[in-house]
Design an enzyme around this catalytic site. Structure first.
Site, short mmCIF file in Angstrom:
data_model
loop_
_atom_site.label_atom_id
_atom_site.label_comp_id
_atom_site.label_asym_id
_atom_site.label_seq_id
_atom_site.Cartn_x
_atom_site.Cartn_y
_atom_site.Cartn_z
N ALA A 255 0.81 -1.21 0.00
CA ALA A 255 0.00 0.00 0.00
C ALA A 255 0.85 1.27 0.00
O ALA A 255 0.41 2.31 -0.49
CB ALA A 255 -0.95 0.01 1.18
N THR A 256 2.06 1.20 0.52
CA THR A 256 2.93 2.38 0.47
C THR A 256 3.16 2.75 -0.99
O THR A 256 3.02 3.92 -1.38
CB THR A 256 4.27 2.11 1.18
OG1 THR A 256 4.01 1.82 2.56
CG2 THR A 256 5.21 3.29 1.07
N ALA B 46 -1.95 -6.89 0.97
CA ALA B 46 -2.32 -8.25 1.40
C ALA B 46 -2.03 -8.51 2.87
O ALA B 46 -2.78 -9.23 3.54
CB ALA B 46 -1.61 -9.28 0.52
N CYS C 138 8.36 6.13 18.68
CA CYS C 138 9.75 6.31 19.03
C CYS C 138 10.48 6.91 17.85
O CYS C 138 10.72 6.25 16.85
CB CYS C 138 10.36 4.96 19.36
SG CYS C 138 11.28 4.96 20.88
#
Ligand SMILES: *Cc1c(COP(=O)(O)O)cnc(C)c1O
Length: 408
Positions: A76-77, A205, A332
């Protein structure tokens, strides 16, 4: 109790692969290893057939009219990058304005930042205290330079579901394209690119019990026909929108994962919702000063429980319950602990944001696990609060905000 440790309750970060998906994938690593682009022999044809079958499964899964509207990516990136950059580049003559929201995934926000460097103007919409985008705000933000609206289907931190159908009505009426990062919601809640007037959609996925490293971008082919400029050049695969030899085993896994979700997702969501409510009821029954983050049902993902445990640092809690995989509302970064930008955008104050924990329930969680986690969390929150002078002062009725701290 008979639970196996560690317990995984971080299903928004990734999901374990369904054994049925693995089984479907295995032949494509060995005996069916062909290149789907090899058009001149049967090894290639077998791979191509498998890839096209997965494409059909995936198109059906999201309500797409044609399997030709599915473009395979690495996740998806990449789908988000391709959607935003691809549209911005193709429609540059038409306009240079994109609308998105402050609570989007970094794959959207960082892509927008890159586009801003290239002269694209980006409006980052505020969200309500429940984390949702107001469709009216979308309408107001649209100008004659707007080419694209990108709003996520459901938020990965707080589980808030956006009113994509309403936003789709507006964008269609205004002649602006609508992209949605559908990763967290697809299969779990209603999603249909036709019914919702979605023009581009990103899915992956590994958030739906498939393998990591494979995703898809839905690109509408008619009414309107959406055009994008490829961001990876090469052999012209995927109708010229994304070059590179297709990852056949993973694509087969994507298709299988989508197929299972399509057939079982509704029932599964009901079961997972019950687990989440069981966890919520147990925690609320034993602890006070809990704050629910995100929208109320039905605008909340069934498997998401994001709670602030006032006076207990999320990081301390994660250490205390280290046999349970969950996430905290602090990210972080290299040097410091930043509170979640999603919670901050919702107006949650910094202190409270640091005490939030995200439980992400999924397909393989059980009632026994929920009971174990609830008992463990109750135990540790009580213990940590008993050690907290602030909690004690709060219980004595002292308004902590009114105190002048010496170390200012
Ligand atoms: C996980 C996630 C992504 C990124 O997907 P990858 O396949 O890991 O690149 C994008 N958007 C949302 C909302 C996510 O939860």
């Amino acid at each position: 109790m008979t639970v196996k440790l560690p317990i995984y309750m971080d299903n928004h970060a990734t999901t374990p692969m369904d054994p049925r998906v693995l089984e479907a994938m295995l032949p494509y690593f060995t005996e069916k290893f062909g290149n789907a682009a090899s058009r001149n022999h049967s090894c290639g044809w077998a791979a191509e057939e498998a890839v096209e079958y997965a494409r059909e499964q995936s198109a059906k899964f999201i309500g797409a009219k044609s399997e030709k509207e599915i473009v395979w990516t690495s996740g998806a990136t990449e789908s988000n990058n391709l959607a935003l950059k691809g549209v911005a580049e193709f429609y540059a003559d038409k306009g240079n304005h994109i609308i998105t929201a402050k609570t989007e995934h970094k794959a959207i926000l960082d892509t927008c930042k890159r586009l801003e460097k290239d002269g694209v103007q980006v409006t980052y919409l505020d969200v309500g205290t429940d984390g949702s985008v107001d469709p009216d705000d979308v309408k107001k933000a649209i100008t004659d330079k707007t080419i694209l609206v990108s709003v996520m289907l459901a938020n990965n931190e707080v589980g808030t579901i956006n009113r994509i159908a309403e936003i789709g009505k507006i964008t269609r009426e205004k002649g602006v394209l609508l992209h949605t990062d559908a990763v967290q919601g697809v299969g779990k809640i209603d999603f249909d690119v036709e019914a919702m007037n979605v023009d581009l959609a990103s899915i992956t996925a590994h958030k739906m019990y498939g393998p990591k490293g494979v995703g898809a971008l839905f690109v509408r082919r008619s009414k309107p026909r959406v055009r994008i400029v490829a961001q990876i050049d090469g052999g012209g695969h995927e109708r010229g929108m994304r070059s590179g030899t297709l990852n056949t085993p993973s694509i087969v896994g994507f298709g299988k994962a989508a197929d299972i979700m399509m057939k079982e997702g509704r029932e599964e969501s009901a079961r997972i919702f019950k687990l989440r409510e069981r966890l919520r009821a147990k925690l609320y029954g034993a602890l006070d000063e809990l704050v629910w983050n995100g929208a109320e049902d039905p605008w909340h993902l069934p498997g998401n429980l994001n709670l602030s445990f006032s006076f207990v640092e999320g990081e301390a809690m994660m250490m205390a319950i280290k046999d349970v995989a969950v996430s905290s509302g602090s990210a972080c970064t290299s040097a410091s602990l930043e509170p979640s930008y999603v919670l901050r955008a919702m107006g949650v104050d910094e202190e409270l944001a640091h005490t939030s924990i995200r439980f992400g329930l999924g397909r393989f969680n059980t009632e026994e696990e929920v009971d174990y986690v609830a008992a463990l969390v109750i135990d540790h929150v009580s213990r940590l609060r008993n050690m907290s002078p602030l909690y004690e002062m709060h219980k004595e009725g002292i308004d902590l905000k009114s105190i002048e701290w010496a170390a200012h």
